[in-house]
Scaffold this motif. Structure first.
Motif, PDB file in Angstrom:
ATOM      1  N   THR A  30      43.181  39.508  33.066  1.00 31.03           N
ATOM      2  CA  THR A  30      42.889  38.084  33.232  1.00 31.03           C
ATOM      3  C   THR A  30      43.360  37.629  34.598  1.00 31.03           C
ATOM      4  OG1 THR A  30      43.152  37.721  30.857  1.00 31.03           O
ATOM      5  CG2 THR A  30      43.260  35.780  32.267  1.00 31.03           C
ATOM      6  N   ASP A  31      42.422  37.130  35.413  1.00 27.31           N
ATOM      7  CA  ASP A  31      42.791  36.756  36.779  1.00 27.31           C
ATOM      8  C   ASP A  31      43.349  35.335  36.825  1.00 27.31           C
ATOM      9  OD1 ASP A  31      40.654  34.944  36.822  1.00 27.31           O
ATOM     10  OD2 ASP A  31      39.541  35.970  38.404  1.00 27.31           O
ATOM     11  N   ILE A  32      43.653  34.835  37.995  1.00 25.80           N
ATOM     12  CA  ILE A  32      44.283  33.531  38.147  1.00 25.80           C
ATOM     13  C   ILE A  32      43.402  32.420  37.597  1.00 25.80           C
ATOM     14  CG2 ILE A  32      44.882  31.809  39.912  1.00 25.80           C
ATOM     15  CD1 ILE A  32      46.315  34.026  41.430  1.00 25.80           C
ATOM     16  N   ASN A  33      42.085  32.573  37.701  1.00 27.38           N
ATOM     17  CA  ASN A  33      41.161  31.572  37.183  1.00 27.38           C
ATOM     18  C   ASN A  33      40.928  31.701  35.684  1.00 27.38           C
ATOM     19  OD1 ASN A  33      40.234  30.048  39.615  1.00 27.38           O
ATOM     20  ND2 ASN A  33      39.681  32.103  40.293  1.00 27.38           N
ATOM     21  N   GLY A  34      41.590  32.668  35.039  1.00 29.02           N
ATOM     22  CA  GLY A  34      41.396  32.876  33.612  1.00 29.02           C
ATOM     23  C   GLY A  34      40.161  33.689  33.289  1.00 29.02           C
ATOM     24  N   SER A  62      42.491  38.408  43.865  1.00 27.60           N
ATOM     25  CA  SER A  62      42.265  37.524  45.020  1.00 27.60           C
ATOM     26  C   SER A  62      40.897  36.864  44.946  1.00 27.60           C
ATOM     27  CB  SER A  62      42.346  38.332  46.323  1.00 27.60           C
ATOM     28  OG  SER A  62      41.173  39.128  46.475  1.00 27.60           O
ATOM     29  N   LEU A  63      40.284  36.851  43.765  1.00 29.17           N
ATOM     30  CA  LEU A  63      38.885  36.433  43.642  1.00 29.17           C
ATOM     31  C   LEU A  63      38.765  34.964  43.261  1.00 29.17           C
ATOM     32  CD1 LEU A  63      37.592  39.544  41.659  1.00 29.17           C
ATOM     33  CD2 LEU A  63      37.438  39.140  44.127  1.00 29.17           C
ATOM     34  N   ASN A  64      37.768  34.302  43.841  1.00 26.58           N
ATOM     35  CA  ASN A  64      37.462  32.930  43.441  1.00 26.58           C
ATOM     36  C   ASN A  64      36.608  32.950  42.169  1.00 26.58           C
ATOM     37  OD1 ASN A  64      34.753  33.426  44.160  1.00 26.58           O
ATOM     38  ND2 ASN A  64      34.941  32.430  46.146  1.00 26.58           N
ATOM     39  N   PRO A  65      36.268  31.793  41.589  1.00 27.61           N
ATOM     40  CA  PRO A  65      35.491  31.813  40.342  1.00 27.61           C
ATOM     41  C   PRO A  65      34.132  32.492  40.433  1.00 27.61           C
ATOM     42  CG  PRO A  65      36.509  29.670  40.637  1.00 27.61           C
ATOM     43  CD  PRO A  65      36.725  30.428  41.917  1.00 27.61           C
ATOM     44  N   LEU A  66      33.604  32.632  41.643  1.00 31.30           N
ATOM     45  CA  LEU A  66      32.318  33.310  41.828  1.00 31.30           C
ATOM     46  C   LEU A  66      32.479  34.815  41.983  1.00 31.30           C
ATOM     47  CD1 LEU A  66      30.597  30.778  44.269  1.00 31.30           C
ATOM     48  CD2 LEU A  66      30.452  30.887  41.770  1.00 31.30           C
ATOM     49  N   GLY A  67      33.718  35.307  41.948  1.00 34.31           N
ATOM     50  CA  GLY A  67      33.965  36.731  42.076  1.00 34.31           C
ATOM     51  C   GLY A  67      33.996  37.226  43.508  1.00 34.31           C
ATOM     52  N   GLU A  68      34.208  36.315  44.447  1.00 28.96           N
ATOM     53  CA  GLU A  68      34.235  36.673  45.869  1.00 28.96           C
ATOM     54  C   GLU A  68      35.671  36.752  46.376  1.00 28.96           C
ATOM     55  OE1 GLU A  68      30.119  34.180  46.828  1.00 28.96           O
ATOM     56  OE2 GLU A  68      32.101  33.262  47.132  1.00 28.96           O
ATOM     57  N   GLN A 427      52.947  31.363  44.562  1.00 34.12           N
ATOM     58  CA  GLN A 427      52.647  30.020  45.064  1.00 34.12           C
ATOM     59  C   GLN A 427      51.670  30.091  46.237  1.00 34.12           C
ATOM     60  OE1 GLN A 427      56.017  27.937  46.845  1.00 34.12           O
ATOM     61  NE2 GLN A 427      55.356  26.012  45.920  1.00 34.12           N
ATOM     62  N   ARG A 428      51.893  31.036  47.120  1.00 38.97           N
ATOM     63  CA  ARG A 428      51.023  31.189  48.298  1.00 38.97           C
ATOM     64  C   ARG A 428      49.631  31.674  47.906  1.00 38.97           C
ATOM     65  NH1 ARG A 428      50.032  35.761  50.512  1.00 38.97           N
ATOM     66  NH2 ARG A 428      51.928  36.737  49.662  1.00 38.97           N
ATOM     67  N   ILE A 429      49.562  32.659  47.012  1.00 40.35           N
ATOM     68  CA  ILE A 429      48.271  33.237  46.618  1.00 40.35           C
ATOM     69  C   ILE A 429      47.441  32.222  45.835  1.00 40.35           C
ATOM     70  CG2 ILE A 429      47.187  35.003  45.174  1.00 40.35           C
ATOM     71  CD1 ILE A 429      49.651  36.800  45.923  1.00 40.35           C
ATOM     72  N   PHE A 430      48.055  31.559  44.869  1.00 38.76           N
ATOM     73  CA  PHE A 430      47.350  30.544  44.090  1.00 38.76           C
ATOM     74  C   PHE A 430      46.837  29.432  45.008  1.00 38.76           C
ATOM     75  CE2 PHE A 430      46.985  26.687  41.626  1.00 38.76           C
ATOM     76  CZ  PHE A 430      46.496  27.081  40.385  1.00 38.76           C
ATOM     77  N   SER A 431      47.684  28.988  45.928  1.00 42.89           N
ATOM     78  CA  SER A 431      47.292  27.918  46.847  1.00 42.89           C
ATOM     79  C   SER A 431      46.110  28.342  47.712  1.00 42.89           C
ATOM     80  CB  SER A 431      48.479  27.526  47.735  1.00 42.89           C
ATOM     81  OG  SER A 431      49.534  27.007  46.959  1.00 42.89           O
ATOM     82  N   ALA A 432      46.130  29.571  48.201  1.00 44.61           N
ATOM     83  CA  ALA A 432      45.029  30.053  49.041  1.00 44.61           C
ATOM     84  C   ALA A 432      43.719  30.079  48.258  1.00 44.61           C
ATOM     85  CB  ALA A 432      45.358  31.453  49.569  1.00 44.61           C
ATOM     86  N   LEU A 433      43.791  30.563  47.014  1.00 44.01           N
ATOM     87  CA  LEU A 433      42.591  30.608  46.177  1.00 44.01           C
ATOM     88  C   LEU A 433      42.029  29.218  45.938  1.00 44.01           C
ATOM     89  CD1 LEU A 433      43.563  33.250  43.453  1.00 44.01           C
ATOM     90  CD2 LEU A 433      41.600  33.378  44.982  1.00 44.01           C
ATOM     91  N   LYS A 434      42.907  28.298  45.557  1.00 42.93           N
ATOM     92  CA  LYS A 434      42.444  26.971  45.174  1.00 42.93           C
ATOM     93  C   LYS A 434      42.044  26.129  46.381  1.00 42.93           C
ATOM     94  CE  LYS A 434      42.354  27.781  41.040  1.00 42.93           C
ATOM     95  NZ  LYS A 434      41.051  27.808  40.355  1.00 42.93           N
TER      96      LYS A 434
END
Length: 457
Positions: A30-34, A62-68, A427-434
């Protein structure tokens, strides 16, 4: 080819013997976006997973919700997208009964061999925070309530988003909250939910027709192992989606799929036991129980820093509005659904807090971790939540929740609370993703822009 001892797992051997027709196994991180990320394995590959772990690329977290890839996380090219070792989650190897000859197993990163991705693993964050509480003889007991919509899959193919059609062939068009008829109208779906939950050992309980046509909720049993409770919520969400697809529907966990209808939340019900299993929130009256009051005080003090977790997407913020059953201020109350932190009615032995800020789109691991961290902070610092709200708390102006995505991201990025409990790397990784997601969303020109401004500007 089957591996030979000692490269065989007794658990896997037993599972494969019990399910000889199995052809594939979904390995799920399960990634950061769930979102479920991973691979499909052949059954014999399970032995290697259980004895040696399974490599996954660092970029999987390190993926955004689109899988990128989001390069600014530092988990892609800076570390050459290196392999990191994942391990199976205990007791998560189960059949996926909505799919033929298929099983699934949850995995989490190894704390050492899984670095650098392990720093961003949501499940590991929850495990770490649960261990912080346990070190202080605080043992969380919790359950997750998931609200969701059932939508018509055929209509979606035509670009329409509408509630599902009932067993009788009629669309769900009325709100009919708590309607038994609406539950009965979807009985084949619910029958399979409970049947498959029995197969997977998931503690599904009450089903409710919620505050919009096609919106439902199914509760899960409280667990004394908080991590197990969230593992089960992750599995349950996947099961609901799979069963819905079987029945020609889409199970939608968006926070707000319809602008004029109720949003979907994930309510977290939580209490704290001591090492002997005694509910520490049960002693005395509500207004004198320090563990209960300090827990609420800590959740209230940290909710602004954590809102980026509870409301992780642009759509998440459309759920929050007055008189909507979604909270708008850091209020608490007794038997009051207009507050963020609700103490339900019940016997002292069952006394607990219902945390109502999180949307159904939030990652359950991170949402529960943030709730527990807030409780621990409140107990450690002896924070008091003030007087409980009485009546309609939506008129409260104090302690308003931050309901702007940029503001919540700023709060998260600058939070000493988040850094202490989740770590600087997370904190850094989540912030970069969001940040990347927020900027991409807000630079997109939508149909609404055209409709409002194309000829008028």
């Amino acid at each position: 080819m089957q591996p030979t001892a000692p490269n065989r797992s007794a658990e896997v051997t037993s599972f494969l013997a019990a399910h000889p027709t199995l052809t594939q196994v979904a390995l799920i991180l399960t990634d950061i976006n769930g979102i479920a990320r991973g691979k499909f394995l052949r059954p014999h590959e399970l032995h290697g997973l259980y004895t040696s772990g399974r490599p996954l690329p660092s970029s999987i977290l390190s993926l955004n919700p689109l899988g990128e890839d989001v390069d600014t996380t530092g988990l892609v090219w800076e570390v050459a997208d290196m392999d990191c070792i994942s391990r199976p989650v205990p007791n998560s190897l189960k059949l996926s009964p909505w799919l033929p000859n298929t099983a699934q197993v949850l995995v989490s990163m190894d704390k050492v061999a899984g670095m650098p991705a392990a720093a961003a693993d949501p499940r590991l964050k929850l495990v770490d925070i649960v261990n912080v509480l346990r070190a202080d003889n605080l043992h969380p007991v919790l359950a997750c309530e998931l609200e969701f919509y059932l939508l018509d899959a055929s209509a979606w193919k035509q670009g329409k988003v509408i509630p599902a059609t009932t067993t009788y062939g009629l669309p769900l068009t009325q709100t009919q909250v708590y309607s038994v008829d609406d539950l009965e109208a979807m009985r084949p779906f619910f029958a399979d939910i409970y049947k498959y939950c029995a197969v997977q050992g998931l503690p599904a309980e009450t089903a409710i027709s919620e505050y919009a046509p096609g919106q439902f909720e199914i509760t899960l049993l409280h667990r004394k192992d908080a991590v197990q409770a969230v593992d089960e919520a992750i599995q349950f969400k996947r099961l609901i989606k799979g069963v819905a697809e079987q029945h020609g529907m889409i199970a939608c966990f968006m926070a707000k799929p319809f602008s004029d209808r109720a949003g979907s939340g994930m309510h977290i019900h939580i209490s704290l036991n001591d090492e002997n299993g005694m509910n520490l929130m049960s002693a005395g009256e509500i207004d004198t129980n320090k563990i209960l009051l300090h827990s609420i005080g800590g959740m209230a003090a940290s909710v602004q820093d954590s809102m980026a977790i509870f409301a992780p997407h642009a759509n998440s913020y459309r759920r929050f509005k007055a008189n909507s059953y979604a909270p708008t201020a850091a209020t608490w109350g007794i038997n009051n659904r207009s507050v963020t932190f609700r103490v339900p009615n019940g016997s002292p032995a069952s006394r607990h807090v219902e945390h109502r800020a999180s949307g159904a789109d939030a990652n359950p691991y991170l949402a529960v971790a943030a709730v527990l961290a807030g409780m621990h902070r409140g107990i450690r610092e002896k924070l008091h939540p003030g007087k409980p709200a009485e009546g309609n708390a939506y008129g409260t102006q104090a302690n308003t929740l931050p309901l702007n995505w940029y503001e919540t991201l700023k709060n998260f990025e600058q939070s000493a609370f988040i850094q202490e409990y989740f770590g600087e790397a997370f904190q850094r990784i989540f912030s970069a993703l969001k940040r990347e997601e927020c900027e991409a969303y807000n630079t997109h020109v939508s149909e609404l822009d055209h409709r409002w401004h194309l000829r008028l500007a």
